[in-house]
Write an enzyme that holds these catalytic residues in place. Structure first.
Site, short mmCIF file in Angstrom:
data_model
loop_
_atom_site.label_atom_id
_atom_site.label_comp_id
_atom_site.label_asym_id
_atom_site.label_seq_id
_atom_site.Cartn_x
_atom_site.Cartn_y
_atom_site.Cartn_z
N ASP A 54 18.71 56.17 -115.34
CA ASP A 54 17.93 57.40 -115.49
C ASP A 54 16.50 57.10 -115.90
O ASP A 54 15.55 57.66 -115.37
CB ASP A 54 18.55 58.30 -116.59
CG ASP A 54 19.59 59.25 -116.02
OD1 ASP A 54 19.99 59.05 -114.85
OD2 ASP A 54 20.00 60.16 -116.74
N GLU A 79 13.94 63.86 -119.43
CA GLU A 79 15.08 63.99 -120.32
C GLU A 79 15.21 62.79 -121.26
O GLU A 79 15.65 62.90 -122.38
CB GLU A 79 16.35 64.12 -119.45
CG GLU A 79 17.61 64.17 -120.25
CD GLU A 79 18.83 64.54 -119.42
OE1 GLU A 79 18.73 64.60 -118.19
OE2 GLU A 79 19.87 64.77 -120.04
N ASP A 153 14.23 65.61 -114.18
CA ASP A 153 15.61 65.22 -114.49
C ASP A 153 15.98 64.14 -113.47
O ASP A 153 16.17 64.42 -112.29
CB ASP A 153 16.59 66.40 -114.39
CG ASP A 153 17.94 66.03 -114.99
OD1 ASP A 153 18.22 64.83 -115.14
OD2 ASP A 153 18.72 66.94 -115.29
N ILE A 155 18.59 62.22 -112.82
CA ILE A 155 19.86 62.53 -112.15
C ILE A 155 20.52 63.65 -112.93
O ILE A 155 20.92 63.44 -114.08
CB ILE A 155 20.81 61.31 -112.10
CG1 ILE A 155 20.33 60.25 -111.13
CG2 ILE A 155 22.22 61.72 -111.71
CD1 ILE A 155 20.54 60.58 -109.66
N ASP A 156 20.63 64.81 -112.33
CA ASP A 156 21.39 65.89 -112.96
C ASP A 156 22.85 65.76 -112.50
O ASP A 156 23.11 65.28 -111.41
CB ASP A 156 20.81 67.25 -112.54
CG ASP A 156 21.46 68.39 -113.30
OD1 ASP A 156 21.70 68.23 -114.52
OD2 ASP A 156 21.75 69.42 -112.69
N THR A 158 25.14 63.83 -114.19
CA THR A 158 25.37 62.38 -114.30
C THR A 158 26.85 62.04 -114.24
O THR A 158 27.23 61.04 -113.64
CB THR A 158 24.82 61.85 -115.64
OG1 THR A 158 23.73 62.65 -116.04
CG2 THR A 158 24.37 60.42 -115.52
N ASP A 301 16.43 70.69 -116.43
CA ASP A 301 17.49 71.10 -115.49
C ASP A 301 17.03 72.25 -114.58
O ASP A 301 17.43 72.35 -113.42
CB ASP A 301 18.72 71.65 -116.24
CG ASP A 301 19.43 70.60 -117.08
OD1 ASP A 301 19.62 69.48 -116.57
OD2 ASP A 301 19.82 70.91 -118.22
C1 2IP Z 1 23.98 68.43 -117.30
C2 2IP Z 1 24.80 68.58 -116.06
C3 2IP Z 1 26.07 69.29 -116.41
C4 2IP Z 1 25.80 70.70 -116.86
C5 2IP Z 1 24.78 70.66 -118.00
C6 2IP Z 1 23.54 69.83 -117.68
O1 2IP Z 1 22.90 67.56 -117.06
O2 2IP Z 1 24.12 69.26 -115.06
O3 2IP Z 1 26.89 69.27 -115.29
O4 2IP Z 1 27.00 71.29 -117.27
O5 2IP Z 1 24.37 71.97 -118.27
O6 2IP Z 1 22.68 69.78 -118.78
P1 2IP Z 1 27.95 72.11 -116.28
O7 2IP Z 1 28.32 71.24 -115.13
O8 2IP Z 1 29.12 72.52 -117.12
O9 2IP Z 1 27.11 73.27 -115.84
P2 2IP Z 1 23.04 65.90 -117.14
O10 2IP Z 1 24.14 65.49 -116.24
O11 2IP Z 1 21.68 65.46 -116.67
O12 2IP Z 1 23.31 65.60 -118.58
CA CA Z 2 20.48 67.45 -116.42
#
Ligand code: 2IP
Ligand code: CA
Length: 377
Positions: A54, A79, A153, A155-156, A158, A301
């Site tokens: 990341d 992030e 971000d 990689i969202d 992750t 995000d």
């Molecule tokens: C996370 C990721 C999660 C999400 C959370 C984000 O970001 O997108 O999937 O939760 O809100 O902050 P959910 O899938 O329950 O919506 P990261 O993977 O970058 O930590």
């Molecule tokens: Ca994220």
């Protein structure tokens, strides 16, 4: 600032290359998926590799944008922190150097001397991506670099990226989980007002090339400022029909799930991973709204996909503020902004979207959701 958009499309593509590389190349993949085995030193280091991937992506974007637009350098936020500790307890600041060799040497110090992994990463960081096919010709964006800031971000979703499940996608349906949910998100906001004005989303794992078996990506972009509202995704056809569809996190509160089931019916209430991916579903018309009642997302995000939704005439509002407001007409003013921290919070929480959110394309559908949840939350 159409130049900035083209640059962000290129760096997002490089970021997607790094994300794919970490899953394709054995020396990197082993680091990524290795379970907590081995001695303590190794345990800590392996866990940290996910963060290193990341950080590498984030710093590469910071480097490339800062080189072309020095006025933006101090306003590029992400992030992750780029201070890193290697397996020997030494602190290393990860940055992208002037040459591939220097970057490889720096990465090797974080990777405890793993020169193979370090060289692979450095090559991807310094390589120019294949040309991006994005129709930005003739686009003018009436903004200057000194007015803008960036949220990254790298990689969202992750956890979906690491797990790496390959779901088979059905046309017109969202992917509840798996590699499709992992996204690179780069959002640009106006420093003065915090409005999101430009967004680039790269989905590194969009489809698998039947010929070579390699994953191919897809990008999405949008610009929304003043009278300029342009999005690479066309607004889904047809106005709001009878039934509204919604996408939620699987960990959403039961009261919200129940309320939306009564509004949408069970078939039109969907669940998917990734905050960015759920907003992308609304952008693409795979869902009409994304409702989140918790403050569990952050500026990085939502900034990029928010800009695309605005370009389509929709937006992302603070759910708590909307529920507290007495007037429906106020709702468009409840849009999330990106320039001010939560001053009473620490660390990442300073940048949390603390009131939850609703992402929507159509304001009348936003009104239905707020009306529905008003006396329930
Ligand atoms: C996370 C990721 C999660 C999400 C959370 C984000 O970001 O997108 O999937 O939760 O809100 O902050 P959910 O899938 O329950 O919506 P990261 O993977 O970058 O930590
Ligand atoms: Ca994220």
């Amino acid at each position: 600032m159409a130049d900035l958009l083209r640059l962000l499309l290129r760096v997002a593509e490089k970021a997607a290359n790094v994300a794919r590389l970490c899953r394709q190349e054995a020396p990197l993949f082993q680091l990524l998926v290795q379970e907590k085995t081995g001695d303590d030193k190794n345990k800590k280091f392996v866990q940290d590799f996910k963060t290193l991937a990341d950080v590498v992506i984030q710093e590469m974007i910071r480097h490339d944008v800062g080189a072309q637009f020095p006025e933006m350098a101090a306003f590029i936020h992400g992030e992750e922190s780029n201070k890193f500790e290697n397996g020997l307890g030494e602190s290393v600041t990860v940055t992208v150097c002037g040459t591939e060799e220097d970057t490889a040497a720096l990465l090797a110090t974080v990777l405890d001397g793993d020169h193979t992994a370090a060289s692979l990463l450095a090559r991807a960081i310094h390589q120019d991506p294949a040309s991006i096919d994005a129709d930005t010709d003739g686009l003018t964006v009436p903004l200057g670099p000194s007015e803008l800031g960036i949220w990254i971000d790298p990689i969202d979703a992750t956890s979906q990226y690491i797990e790496g499940r390959e779901e088979v996608l059905e046309e017109g349906h969202l992917s509840p989980s798996g590699l499709h949910c992992a996204l690179v998100l780069i959002g640009v906001y106006l420093r003065s007002t915090g409005e999101p004005v430009m967004g680039v989303i790269n989905q590194p794992f969009n489809y698998k090339d039947p010929a070579g078996g390699r994953w191919r990506g897809k990008h999405f972009w949008g610009v929304s400022c003043g009278s300029v509202n342009v999005c690479s995704v066309s607004r889904p056809k047809g106005g709001p029909g009878a039934g509204l569809s919604a996408v939620l996190s699987s960990s959403e509160k039961p009261v919200v799930k129940e309320a939306l089931t009564s509004l949408c019916g069970p078939d039109k209430l969907m669940y998917a991973s990734g905050a960015g991916y759920k907003i992308l579903c609304v952008i693409q018309g795979l869902a009409d709204v994304y409702v989140l009642s918790e403050g569990s997302t952050f500026k990085w995000d939502s900034c990029a996909p928010h800009a695309l939704l605005r370009a389509l005439g929709g937006g992302v509002v603070d759910l708590t503020k909307c529920l507290q407001s007495s007037s429906q007409a106020q709702e468009p003013q409840m849009e999330l902004t990106y320039h001010q921290p939560n001053t009473d919070r620490k660390g990442a929480e300073r940048w949390a979207n603390r009131g939850g959110l609703v992402a929507y394309r159509d304001v009348s559908q936003l009104h239905s959701v707020i009306g529905l949840l008003k006396d329930k939350l």
